[in-house]
Design a protein around this motif. Structure first.
Motif, PDB file in Angstrom:
ATOM      1  N   LEU A  47      -0.896  -5.882  20.625  1.00 32.93           N
ATOM      2  CA  LEU A  47      -0.019  -4.749  20.340  1.00 32.93           C
ATOM      3  C   LEU A  47       0.421  -4.813  18.884  1.00 32.93           C
ATOM      4  CD1 LEU A  47       2.182  -4.972  23.542  1.00 32.93           C
ATOM      5  CD2 LEU A  47       0.396  -3.271  23.079  1.00 32.93           C
ATOM      6  N   TYR A  48       0.730  -3.665  18.347  1.00 35.04           N
ATOM      7  CA  TYR A  48       1.194  -3.552  16.967  1.00 35.04           C
ATOM      8  C   TYR A  48       2.574  -2.930  16.967  1.00 35.04           C
ATOM      9  CZ  TYR A  48      -3.680  -4.281  15.626  1.00 35.04           C
ATOM     10  OH  TYR A  48      -4.934  -4.802  15.452  1.00 35.04           O
ATOM     11  N   ARG A  49       3.492  -3.511  16.196  1.00 34.80           N
ATOM     12  CA  ARG A  49       4.817  -2.918  16.039  1.00 34.80           C
ATOM     13  C   ARG A  49       4.683  -1.791  15.019  1.00 34.80           C
ATOM     14  NH1 ARG A  49       6.501  -8.571  16.312  1.00 34.80           N
ATOM     15  NH2 ARG A  49       7.661  -8.817  18.250  1.00 34.80           N
ATOM     16  N   ALA A  50       5.057  -0.597  15.419  1.00 34.66           N
ATOM     17  CA  ALA A  50       4.866   0.582  14.571  1.00 34.66           C
ATOM     18  C   ALA A  50       5.494   0.399  13.193  1.00 34.66           C
ATOM     19  CB  ALA A  50       5.440   1.810  15.264  1.00 34.66           C
ATOM     20  N   ASP A  51       6.716  -0.111  13.146  1.00 35.05           N
ATOM     21  CA  ASP A  51       7.379  -0.267  11.848  1.00 35.05           C
ATOM     22  C   ASP A  51       6.643  -1.254  10.949  1.00 35.05           C
ATOM     23  OD1 ASP A  51       8.127  -2.396  13.508  1.00 35.05           O
ATOM     24  OD2 ASP A  51      10.203  -2.428  12.825  1.00 35.05           O
ATOM     25  N   GLU A  52       6.038  -2.295  11.515  1.00 34.22           N
ATOM     26  CA  GLU A  52       5.294  -3.262  10.715  1.00 34.22           C
ATOM     27  C   GLU A  52       3.976  -2.687  10.209  1.00 34.22           C
ATOM     28  OE1 GLU A  52       4.919  -6.990  12.749  1.00 34.22           O
ATOM     29  OE2 GLU A  52       7.075  -7.324  12.746  1.00 34.22           O
ATOM     30  N   VAL A  53       3.360  -1.809  10.995  1.00 34.32           N
ATOM     31  CA  VAL A  53       2.125  -1.150  10.548  1.00 34.32           C
ATOM     32  C   VAL A  53       2.432  -0.259   9.356  1.00 34.32           C
ATOM     33  CG1 VAL A  53       0.317   0.499  11.172  1.00 34.32           C
ATOM     34  CG2 VAL A  53       1.025  -1.252  12.812  1.00 34.32           C
ATOM     35  N   VAL A  54       3.514   0.503   9.444  1.00 36.89           N
ATOM     36  CA  VAL A  54       3.905   1.390   8.351  1.00 36.89           C
ATOM     37  C   VAL A  54       4.241   0.573   7.104  1.00 36.89           C
ATOM     38  CG1 VAL A  54       5.645   3.072   7.601  1.00 36.89           C
ATOM     39  CG2 VAL A  54       4.645   3.226   9.891  1.00 36.89           C
ATOM     40  N   THR A  55       4.982  -0.511   7.256  1.00 37.20           N
ATOM     41  CA  THR A  55       5.329  -1.376   6.125  1.00 37.20           C
ATOM     42  C   THR A  55       4.077  -1.970   5.500  1.00 37.20           C
ATOM     43  OG1 THR A  55       7.489  -1.885   7.068  1.00 37.20           O
ATOM     44  CG2 THR A  55       6.628  -3.431   5.437  1.00 37.20           C
ATOM     45  N   TRP A  56       3.153  -2.459   6.324  1.00 40.40           N
ATOM     46  CA  TRP A  56       1.895  -3.032   5.829  1.00 40.40           C
ATOM     47  C   TRP A  56       1.138  -2.001   5.006  1.00 40.40           C
ATOM     48  CZ3 TRP A  56      -3.101  -1.446   7.232  1.00 40.40           C
ATOM     49  CH2 TRP A  56      -4.134  -2.259   6.788  1.00 40.40           C
ATOM     50  N   LEU A  57       1.076  -0.784   5.493  1.00 36.21           N
ATOM     51  CA  LEU A  57       0.349   0.272   4.799  1.00 36.21           C
ATOM     52  C   LEU A  57       1.029   0.613   3.473  1.00 36.21           C
ATOM     53  CD1 LEU A  57      -2.103   2.084   5.138  1.00 36.21           C
ATOM     54  CD2 LEU A  57      -0.641   3.733   6.292  1.00 36.21           C
ATOM     55  N   ARG A  58       2.347   0.699   3.477  1.00 35.25           N
ATOM     56  CA  ARG A  58       3.090   1.014   2.245  1.00 35.25           C
ATOM     57  C   ARG A  58       2.963  -0.084   1.201  1.00 35.25           C
ATOM     58  NH1 ARG A  58       8.446   3.483   5.068  1.00 35.25           N
ATOM     59  NH2 ARG A  58       7.593   5.556   5.440  1.00 35.25           N
ATOM     60  N   ARG A  59       2.775  -1.310   1.649  1.00 36.33           N
ATOM     61  CA  ARG A  59       2.640  -2.436   0.712  1.00 36.33           C
ATOM     62  C   ARG A  59       1.212  -2.617   0.202  1.00 36.33           C
ATOM     63  NH1 ARG A  59       6.623  -6.856   3.525  1.00 36.33           N
ATOM     64  NH2 ARG A  59       8.548  -5.849   2.875  1.00 36.33           N
ATOM     65  N   GLY A  60       0.376  -1.664   0.514  1.00 34.27           N
ATOM     66  CA  GLY A  60      -0.964  -1.718  -0.046  1.00 34.27           C
ATOM     67  C   GLY A  60      -2.050  -2.094   0.921  1.00 34.27           C
ATOM     68  N   GLY A  61      -1.744  -2.127   2.209  1.00 30.60           N
ATOM     69  CA  GLY A  61      -2.773  -2.415   3.204  1.00 30.60           C
ATOM     70  C   GLY A  61      -3.880  -1.381   3.106  1.00 30.60           C
ATOM     71  N   GLU A  62      -5.094  -1.852   3.025  1.00 32.88           N
ATOM     72  CA  GLU A  62      -6.221  -0.944   2.886  1.00 32.88           C
ATOM     73  C   GLU A  62      -6.868  -0.713   4.238  1.00 32.88           C
ATOM     74  OE1 GLU A  62      -8.923  -1.971  -0.201  1.00 32.88           O
ATOM     75  OE2 GLU A  62      -7.313  -2.585  -1.526  1.00 32.88           O
ATOM     76  N   VAL A  63      -7.207   0.512   4.498  1.00 32.61           N
ATOM     77  CA  VAL A  63      -7.853   0.888   5.740  1.00 32.61           C
ATOM     78  C   VAL A  63      -9.327   1.086   5.461  1.00 32.61           C
ATOM     79  CG1 VAL A  63      -7.895   2.543   7.633  1.00 32.61           C
ATOM     80  CG2 VAL A  63      -5.745   2.039   6.478  1.00 32.61           C
ATOM     81  N   ALA A  64     -10.140   0.356   6.220  1.00 36.16           N
ATOM     82  CA  ALA A  64     -11.595   0.479   6.021  1.00 36.16           C
ATOM     83  C   ALA A  64     -12.184   1.413   7.032  1.00 36.16           C
ATOM     84  CB  ALA A  64     -12.243  -0.888   6.131  1.00 36.16           C
TER      85      ALA A  64
END
Length: 64
Positions: A47-64
């Motif tokens: 499972l993924y915590r929604a707020d952590e996914v958003v934070t990861w993405l805002r901090r530069g997480g790249e989606v392949a």
């Protein structure tokens, strides 16, 4: 992003992949390489915590 109890919303890999516009397979590879968004295990479920996914993405997480 919390539910009615104030706890963080939990997303399945399918929901997370949809939000990130990627595939579940891509998320699986990222979990293995430890390069994707943070996740938690509930027994055998991932499972993924929604707020952590958003934070990861805002901090530069790249989606392949």
């Amino acid at each position: 992003m919390a539910n009615e109890t104030g706890a963080p919303a939990l997303w399945t890999p399918a929901q997370t992949a949809e939000y990130l516009h990627t595939t579940e397979d891509a998320l699986r590879v990222r979990r293995y390489r430890r390069s994707g968004p943070p996740f938690v295990k509930a027994g055998a479920r991932v499972l993924y915590r929604a707020d952590e996914v958003v934070t990861w993405l805002r901090r530069g997480g790249e989606v392949a």
